[in-house]
Design a protein around this motif. Structure first.
Motif, mmCIF file in Angstrom:
data_model
loop_
_atom_site.group_PDB
_atom_site.id
_atom_site.type_symbol
_atom_site.label_atom_id
_atom_site.label_comp_id
_atom_site.label_asym_id
_atom_site.label_seq_id
_atom_site.Cartn_x
_atom_site.Cartn_y
_atom_site.Cartn_z
ATOM 1 N N ASP A 1 -4.134 5.832 6.159
ATOM 2 C CA ASP A 1 -5.039 4.867 5.542
ATOM 3 C C ASP A 1 -5.054 3.647 6.457
ATOM 4 O OD1 ASP A 1 -6.717 4.041 3.470
ATOM 5 O OD2 ASP A 1 -5.112 2.960 2.459
ATOM 6 N N ALA B 1 -5.342 0.550 6.793
ATOM 7 C CA ALA B 1 -5.433 -0.710 6.061
ATOM 8 C C ALA B 1 -4.134 -1.495 6.197
ATOM 9 C CB ALA B 1 -5.699 -0.418 4.570
ATOM 10 N N ASN C 1 -11.826 2.408 3.911
ATOM 11 C CA ASN C 1 -12.893 1.965 3.006
ATOM 12 C C ASN C 1 -14.036 1.445 3.891
ATOM 13 O OD1 ASN C 1 -12.299 -0.674 3.777
ATOM 14 N ND2 ASN C 1 -11.266 -1.208 1.872
ATOM 15 N N GLU D 1 -13.071 -1.306 6.489
ATOM 16 C CA GLU D 1 -12.162 -0.761 7.510
ATOM 17 C C GLU D 1 -12.922 0.157 8.474
ATOM 18 O OE1 GLU D 1 -8.710 -1.154 4.154
ATOM 19 O OE2 GLU D 1 -9.565 0.822 4.583
ATOM 20 N N GLY E 1 -8.139 2.418 -3.934
ATOM 21 C CA GLY E 1 -8.048 3.218 -2.712
ATOM 22 C C GLY E 1 -6.676 3.863 -2.563
ATOM 23 N N LYS F 1 -14.058 5.919 1.881
ATOM 24 C CA LYS F 1 -13.999 5.477 0.486
ATOM 25 C C LYS F 1 -15.060 4.413 0.278
ATOM 26 C CE LYS F 1 -9.544 4.893 1.058
ATOM 27 N NZ LYS F 1 -8.107 4.528 0.831
ATOM 28 N N LYS G 1 0.823 -1.216 0.000
ATOM 29 C CA LYS G 1 0.000 0.000 0.000
ATOM 30 C C LYS G 1 0.857 1.266 0.000
ATOM 31 C CE LYS G 1 -3.754 -2.355 2.335
ATOM 32 N NZ LYS G 1 -4.659 -2.568 1.212
HETATM 33 MG MG LIG Z 1 -7.634 0.554 0.642
#
Ligand SMILES: [Mg+2]
Ligand SMILES: Nc1ncnc2c1ncn2[C@@H]1O[C@H](COP(=O)(O)OP(=O)(O)OP(=O)(O)O)[C@@H](O)[C@H]1O
Length: 306
Positions: free
Chosen positions: A166, A168, A187, A190, A251, A219, A44
Motif C-alpha cells: 500500500d 501510503a 488510492n 497516491e 483503505g 482504490k 496503517k
Molecule cells: Mg489508504
C-alpha cells in the motif's frame, strides 16, 4: 485444531493517535481550552493487521513500539484483536505518535512522530526471517524507513512470498521493489504521485503495469475499486451503497480484507468485491480499527445485498 493456514504477516507501523477536540486550532503562541481528549490506536500497518484478524484470519505483526506508556497499550490492542504480537519489540524512546487537533469547524492539524516506527530496521526484520518465510502474504505500507521496505521485499522475493504494498504515504520506490510487488493498492492521490494519468483509472493502471507490477487495485473511495492484472483483465469493482459517516482507514480495511480473500482462494475480482463490502461496512462506523467488521458482520452484510 492445528492452524494450517499460512499467516498474513504485516511489516508495518503502529501509532497512537492523540485526538484533541478544540473550538479552534491555536495560532502560534496561543493557548486555547479544549473540549475533549482521547487516544486511539492507528498506524496503517496496525489497521490492516486488525482488519484481517477481525475476519478470522491468522495475522502476525512485525513492528516496534516505544518504551513509553503507549507501547504496552498498542501491543495489547493488537493482541486483543487477535494479532500474533510475539515478534514485536519495544525500542527505547517514544512509540509512533500522532497528536491531532480537531476543530469544531472540521479543520485539523496533525503532527506525526514516527518514533519506534522509524527504528524498524533490516537487522530487526532479519531476526524474524522465519516469520516472513512462513507467510502466506506480506503486507507493507510506506510508514517505515524505505531501506526496511527494500530489505523486506528482497526477503519476500528470496522466499517466494507474495507482497501487497500500500503506497501510503506515496514515496519513490526502487526498481527491485516494483518487480517484487504482487499487489499495489494506491488510492487516487497516491496513484497520481506515480502516474500523471488523470481521473480515468484505465491508463493509470496500464502505465503502472508497465513497471512490472503483477496486480493493481486503484482504490476510489465511494466509486469502488479498479482492478487490473498483468496479462489479464482490468475493470471496475462496484462499490456498495452505504451512508458513510467516517471513511478513516477504509483503505486499510480494504487491504486487510483483500489479502484474506486472496489467501482463501478467491479470484482477484471476487476478492475485491469482498474487500469493497468490508470497507463499505467500515465507513458506516466511527474510528479506524474500531470500524473493522467481523466475519459475521461481513457475511450478513453480503447476504443482505444479494
Ligand atoms: Mg489508504
Ligand atoms: N463512501 C463510501 N461508500 C462505499 N464504499 C466506500 C466509501 N468510501 C470508501 N469505500 C470503500 O473503501 C475502499 C477504500 O477507500 P479509499 O479509496 O477512500 O481508500 P484510502 O484513501 O486508501 O483510505 P484510507 O483513509 O484508509 O487511506 C474503496 O475502494 C471502497 O470500496
Amino acid at each position: 485444531m492445528n492452524e494450517t493456514r499460512k499467516p498474513i504477516v504485516v511489516v508495518g507501523s503502529v501509532t497512537m493517535d492523540m485526538v484533541t477536540c478544540t473550538p479552534q486550532i491555536p495560532r502560534i503562541g496561543q493557548t486555547v481550552i479544549g473540549t475533549s481528549f482521547s487516544t486511539t490506536p492507528g498506524g496503517k500497518g496496525a489497521n490492516q493487521a486488525v482488519a484481517a484478524a477481525r475476519l478470522g484470519y491468522p495475522v502476525q505483526f512485525v513492528g516496534m513500539v516505544g518504551d513509553d506508556v503507549y507501547g504496552p497499550q498498542l501491543i495489547d490492542n493488537l493482541f486483543h484483536a487477535g494479532v500474533d504480537t510475539s515478534a514485536m519489540l519495544a525500542a527505547s524512546g517514544s512509540s509512533g505518535l500522532a497528536p491531532i487537533f480537531l476543530a469544531e469547524n472540521g479543520q485539523n492539524a496533525i503532527v506525526v512522530v514516527p518514533g519506534a516506527n522509524g527504528k524498524v530496521d533490516s537487522a530487526y526484520v532479519d531476526k524474524h526471517l522465519h516469520v516472513i518465510r512462513n507467510a502466506g502474504m506480506v503486507l507493507c505500507q510506506l510508514e517505515l524507513p524505505m531501506a526496511t521496505i527494500d530489505h523486506t521485499l528482497a526477503l519476500c522475493a528470496q522466499f517466494d512470498v507474495p507482497v501487497m504494498l500500500d503506497p501510503a504515504p506515496a514515496a519513490a520506490l526502487s526498481d527491485p521493489v516494483w518487480k517484487q510487488v504482487a499487489w499495489f493498492t494506491p488510492n487516487e492521490t497516491e496513484a497520481a504521485f506515480y502516474i500523471d494519468g488523470g481521473s480515468d483509472p484505465e491508463p493509470v493502471a496500464r502505465e503502472l503495469l508497465a513497471r512490472d507490477l503483477r496486480g493493481i487495485v486503484l482504490k476510489r473511495g465511494a466509486e469502488g475499486a479498479y482492478v487490473a492484472v498483468a496479462g489479464g483483465k482490468a475493470g471496475w469493482v462496484q462499490p456498495f451503497a452505504v451512508d458513510a459517516i467516517d471513511t478513516v482507514a477504509a483503505g486499510d480495511c480494504f487491504n486487510g480484507a483483500f489479502a484474506v480473500a486472496l489467501l482463501e482462494g478467491k479470484d482477484p475480482w471476487a476478492a475485491a468485491r469482498f474487500a469493497c463490502a468490508a470497507s463499505a461496512i467500515s465507513v458506516t462506523r466511527h474510528g479506524a480499527q474500531a470500524s473493522m467488521p467481523s466475519r459475521a458482520d461481513l457475511k450478513s452484510f453480503l447476504a443482505s445485498r444479494g
